[in-house]
Design an enzyme around this catalytic site. Structure first.
Site, PDB file in Angstrom:
ATOM      1  N   HIS A   3       0.840  -1.200   0.000  1.00  0.00           N
ATOM      2  CA  HIS A   3       0.000   0.000   0.000  1.00  0.00           C
ATOM      3  C   HIS A   3       0.883   1.262   0.000  1.00  0.00           C
ATOM      4  O   HIS A   3       0.655   2.189  -0.776  1.00  0.00           O
ATOM      5  CB  HIS A   3      -0.906  -0.025   1.230  1.00  0.00           C
ATOM      6  CG  HIS A   3      -1.686   1.232   1.461  1.00  0.00           C
ATOM      7  ND1 HIS A   3      -2.996   1.375   1.070  1.00  0.00           N
ATOM      8  CD2 HIS A   3      -1.338   2.402   2.026  1.00  0.00           C
ATOM      9  CE1 HIS A   3      -3.414   2.581   1.387  1.00  0.00           C
ATOM     10  NE2 HIS A   3      -2.424   3.230   1.982  1.00  0.00           N
ATOM     11  N   GLU A   4       1.890   1.258   0.857  1.00  0.00           N
ATOM     12  CA  GLU A   4       2.767   2.427   0.944  1.00  0.00           C
ATOM     13  C   GLU A   4       3.578   2.593  -0.340  1.00  0.00           C
ATOM     14  O   GLU A   4       3.775   3.709  -0.814  1.00  0.00           O
ATOM     15  CB  GLU A   4       3.704   2.310   2.150  1.00  0.00           C
ATOM     16  CG  GLU A   4       3.000   2.372   3.490  1.00  0.00           C
ATOM     17  CD  GLU A   4       2.160   3.624   3.675  1.00  0.00           C
ATOM     18  OE1 GLU A   4       2.494   4.653   3.064  1.00  0.00           O
ATOM     19  OE2 GLU A   4       1.157   3.572   4.398  1.00  0.00           O
TER      20      GLU A   4
ATOM     21  N   HIS B 158       1.632   4.303  -2.926  1.00  0.00           N
ATOM     22  CA  HIS B 158       1.632   5.760  -2.749  1.00  0.00           C
ATOM     23  C   HIS B 158       2.893   6.363  -3.365  1.00  0.00           C
ATOM     24  O   HIS B 158       2.848   7.413  -3.987  1.00  0.00           O
ATOM     25  CB  HIS B 158       1.605   6.117  -1.266  1.00  0.00           C
ATOM     26  CG  HIS B 158       0.231   6.162  -0.690  1.00  0.00           C
ATOM     27  ND1 HIS B 158      -0.817   6.796  -1.317  1.00  0.00           N
ATOM     28  CD2 HIS B 158      -0.283   5.660   0.455  1.00  0.00           C
ATOM     29  CE1 HIS B 158      -1.907   6.687  -0.577  1.00  0.00           C
ATOM     30  NE2 HIS B 158      -1.616   5.987   0.501  1.00  0.00           N
TER      31      HIS B 158
ATOM     32  N   GLU C  80      -6.338   6.839  -1.136  1.00  0.00           N
ATOM     33  CA  GLU C  80      -6.271   5.639  -0.300  1.00  0.00           C
ATOM     34  C   GLU C  80      -6.883   4.444  -1.033  1.00  0.00           C
ATOM     35  O   GLU C  80      -6.325   3.357  -1.027  1.00  0.00           O
ATOM     36  CB  GLU C  80      -6.987   5.870   1.027  1.00  0.00           C
ATOM     37  CG  GLU C  80      -6.301   6.880   1.910  1.00  0.00           C
ATOM     38  CD  GLU C  80      -4.834   6.570   2.137  1.00  0.00           C
ATOM     39  OE1 GLU C  80      -4.494   5.417   2.429  1.00  0.00           O
ATOM     40  OE2 GLU C  80      -4.009   7.495   2.009  1.00  0.00           O
TER      41      GLU C  80
END
Lengths: 545, 185
Positions: A168-169, A172, A239
């Site tokens: 997930h990071e 980003h 997100e």
């Protein structure tokens, strides 16, 4: 994966241009408005003669203002973004990884694995030494981006869950969100500082200068408002997209759902002082007052989307928080051996119950109700599911246990699992304990008795948790004020709703208290933590009455 | 007549530009696929380098399991020698299964399971297996993008005339191979 280095670099330069443009626009409009007001104010007499109140700046003046604003914006940009990564690391109190420590080594490996999945994008790792559960990413224009994880999260997640969080990071980072958010924070951090300074200064100055001060403050407030609005409107979508990219990288939506669930159920830290920095985190640190200003979408929504991707339901998550007991493991293994055989039994959706060392069923809900021997702690398994769990953890089955309450020889039933509470002697008092979820119910009198005695020795983990509670005291009080009644359980004695609160000023441990009869419910370990804290207080005798 | 010629010339130039664009696009993706393949190679090399360490640690404990250890070494040697995509696949699959049987054996030796070096190696091997899987996933994604691009019209015409063929996917014969050889320590 369509994220190549070239694209990422292009994205970087584009975001620099956009940010500088926004900054110039803000400087220009602010300067123009101030110039306009000042001009109107000082030329008030001329105005009166001409019969008008406002004088708009001429084109030449506007161009001059624009040039000055651009210069100021550029200086501002380069001054605030130089070394911003270092400053962000300082604010977040992140530390480098210790590769001799196995969990850190694992984190580094996982970051490299995810980097491989993205075609070799270089990413660094760091940790924050706190018990709260969260993860973040930071980046600037020069060095490689970093992913940070708190020690608390590192200890709570397994390998694949951690992999999903890192995915997930990394998403980003690849999408350029990290860079934009870090830069925006650095740039607007200056405004935040100015606002605080002016606000304090306003109390000291008087007269015309104060008027200008108020004006500048109001303009800054407006900028602050738009900044917040901008950040929140962009990052809510970010997100969802980062979740989607993480799933695409790791092909494991369930692990991401599980880790979000675990993070949401734990303490995820206080929000950092710099506005917008909270949007760097996987789950927003503090609960925001206005939901429109949250930088993150509701976590339930994210979890539901992920569960849909994994074709799983909520029950897959609830088992996560309970340690698998040996008996569950044994049952689980015996099921696996027979898995093939039972796969053929494609029956209606029902429950299997583990009795006499084997799985029986499947039973329909009605059949379960008539069984007579099904208990709250009987092991059950949903038809088609592999995980086994105690029956009290399946919310659909709880109505089955409620009628049994009268049969039990206990005064109360557990507010969580409806199992009868057992009366036991504990530190000189008679208290009620749930043998399933290990929670305690005590009256204020019983509590005093328990707290006064010092017979017990506490395990290392209890003492560690007590220390964490004391260290996070301030943040916990801050968070409890903002809590939106998450788990409202009913008082086992008088059936009224219990209030979630911190036990006392001295022991910041979350408990449920009945405002009517004064009984307090402690979840597993909470009572011992409170005791451990009280035992260390120098003025304990004055406090416990 | 002259205008017709000019229009024809413009069209021809445009056609050439389109061809150049498509050609460059295919070349970029081809290189990206090659790079992804090199990434798998890096990870496979990492695995091959770890195996001698693993065998060394396990050797002292697994006196009666010579065959299992030899199988691992043999599979490793074959894997390091293979060059073509197909051969590599077969050799690596064999190496994976031999590693799994080794870890199954390790489970039965409590002393070995508690060995600190083995614990560290286990983490490294788990990570390497994941990296291989991810590198393969990335390679396959790139190959798919490449193959889709050259099969589309009019790219297929250009790809055909420059002899650009489809790239091979790195497949695994059994889905359970995707799982990391698991050892509960």
């Amino acid at each position: 994966m369509a994220y190549s280095f070239v694209q990422i670099e292009k994205e970087k330069s584009r975001s620099i241009v956009v940010l500088i443009a926004i900054l110039i626009a803000i400087y220009f409009f602010t300067a123009w408005i101030i110039y306009f007001i000042v001009k109107s104010y000082f030329l008030a007499k001329v105005n009166e003669q001409l019969g008008r109140f406002f004088i708009f700046p001429s084109l030449t003046e506007t161009v001059v203002v624009f040039a000055a604003a651009s210069a100021a914006a550029l200086v501002h940009f380069y001054a605030t973004t130089a070394g911003m990564m270092l400053r962000a690391i300082q604010v977040l109190d992140a530390k480098p990884l210790d590769l001799n420590y196995p969990p850190h080594k694992m984190l580094k490996n996982i970051i490299e694995e995810v980097s491989t999945a993205m075609g070799g994008l270089p990413i660094g790792g760091c940790v924050v030494n706190t018990a709260s559960c969260n993860a973040f990413s930071i980046g600037d224009f020069k060095s490689i981006p970093y992913i940070g994880v708190t020690e608390g999260l590192l200890s709570k997640l397994n390998r694949s869950q951690l992999e999903a969080v890192i995915g997930h990071e990394a998403a980003h980072i690849a999408r350029g969100d990290t860079l934009i958010v870090t830069t925006t924070c650095s740039i607007f951090g200056l405004y935040e500082g100015m606002m605080v300074g002016i606000k304090e200064g306003l109390f000291r100055i008087r007269g015309g200068v104060a008027l200008v001060g108020v004006l500048i403050y109001l303009i800054l407030q407006l900028v602050h408002f738009f900044n917040k609005l901008l950040v929140s409107s962009i990052s809510q979508q970010k997100e969802f997209r980062a979740d989607a990219v993480a799933v695409r990288l790791t092909r494991d939506p369930l692990s991401l759902a599980q880790s979000l669930y675990i993070i949401s159920k734990r303490w995820h830290g206080e929000s950092t002082k710099i506005v917008g920095l909270s949007s760097l985190f996987i789950v927003e640190p503090a609960v925001s007052g206005l939901s429109g200003f949250s930088t993150h979408p509701p976590i339930e929504e994210r979890i539901n989307i992920l569960l849909n991707m994994a074709h799983a339901d909520k029950s897959a998550l609830e088992t996560m928080l309970v340690d698998v007991k040996p008996q569950i493991k044994a049952a689980h293994d015996s099921f696996l051996n027979k898995a093939k055989k039972e796969k053929l039994l494609k029956n209606h959706q029902g429950w299997f119950v583990f009795k006499e060392n084997q799985w029986q069923g499947p039973f329909l809900f009605v059949e379960l109700a008539g069984l007579g021997w099904l208990k709250a702690d009987s092991l059950i398994r949903r038809d088609g599911a592999i995980e086994a769990k105690p029956a009290y953890q399946d919310s659909r089955l709880i109505p089955l246990f409620k009628p049994h309450q009268q049969d039990l020889h206990s005064r109360y039933s557990c507010p969580h699992c409806y199992h009868g509470l057992e009366e036991i002697g504990y530190e000189g008092a008679v208290v009620d304990k749930c043998s399933l979820c290990k929670g305690f119910l005590l009256t204020r009198d019983e509590l005093n008795k328990v707290l006064i005695r010092e017979d017990r020795d506490f395990s290392k983990s209890i003492i560690a948790q007590a220390e964490i509670a004391l260290a996070e005291k301030k943040e916990r009080f801050k968070q409890i004020r903002q809590i939106k009644t998450p788990l409202v359980i009913n008082c086992p004695n008088c059936s009224r709703k219990m209030m979630r609160k911190l036990y006392s000023f001295y022991a910041p441990v979350e408990v449920d208290e009945c405002g009517f009869c004064g009984r307090v419910w402690f979840d597993q370990d909470e009572l011992e933590i409170v005791q451990a804290i009280y035992d260390r207080l120098p003025n304990k005798d004055q406090i416990v009455r | 007549m002259l205008t017709g010629l000019a229009i024809l010339l413009v069209l021809a130039v445009m056609a050439v530009l389109v061809v150049i664009g498509i050609y460059n696009g295919i070349i970029a993706l081809r290189n990206s696929v090659d790079n992804a393949w090199a990434q798998i190679d890096v990870q496979l090399k990492r695995r091959h380098d770890l195996i001698p360490n693993l065998v060394n640690v396990a050797k002292g404990y697994l006196v009666h399991e010579k065959e299992t250890l030899e199988n691992v070494i043999k599979a490793r040697t074959q894997a390091t020698q293979a060059t073509a995509v197909k051969d590599k696949q077969a050799a690596e699959n064999m190496l994976t299964s031999s590693l799994r049987s080794l870890f199954a054996v390790v489970e039965q030796y409590p002393d070995l399971k508690a060995n600190q070096n083995l614990l560290k190696l286990h983490e490294e091997i788990t990570s390497t297996e994941n990296r291989i899987a991810f590198a393969r996933q990335f390679y396959n994604d790139e190959v798919m993008r490449h193959n889709t691009l050259i099969q589309k019209f009019p790219n297929n015409v250009i790809a055909g005339s420059f002899n650009f063929g489809n790239k091979e996917l790195f497949e695994i014969d059994d889905p359970s191979h995707k799982e990391v050889p698991e050892v509960k320590l």
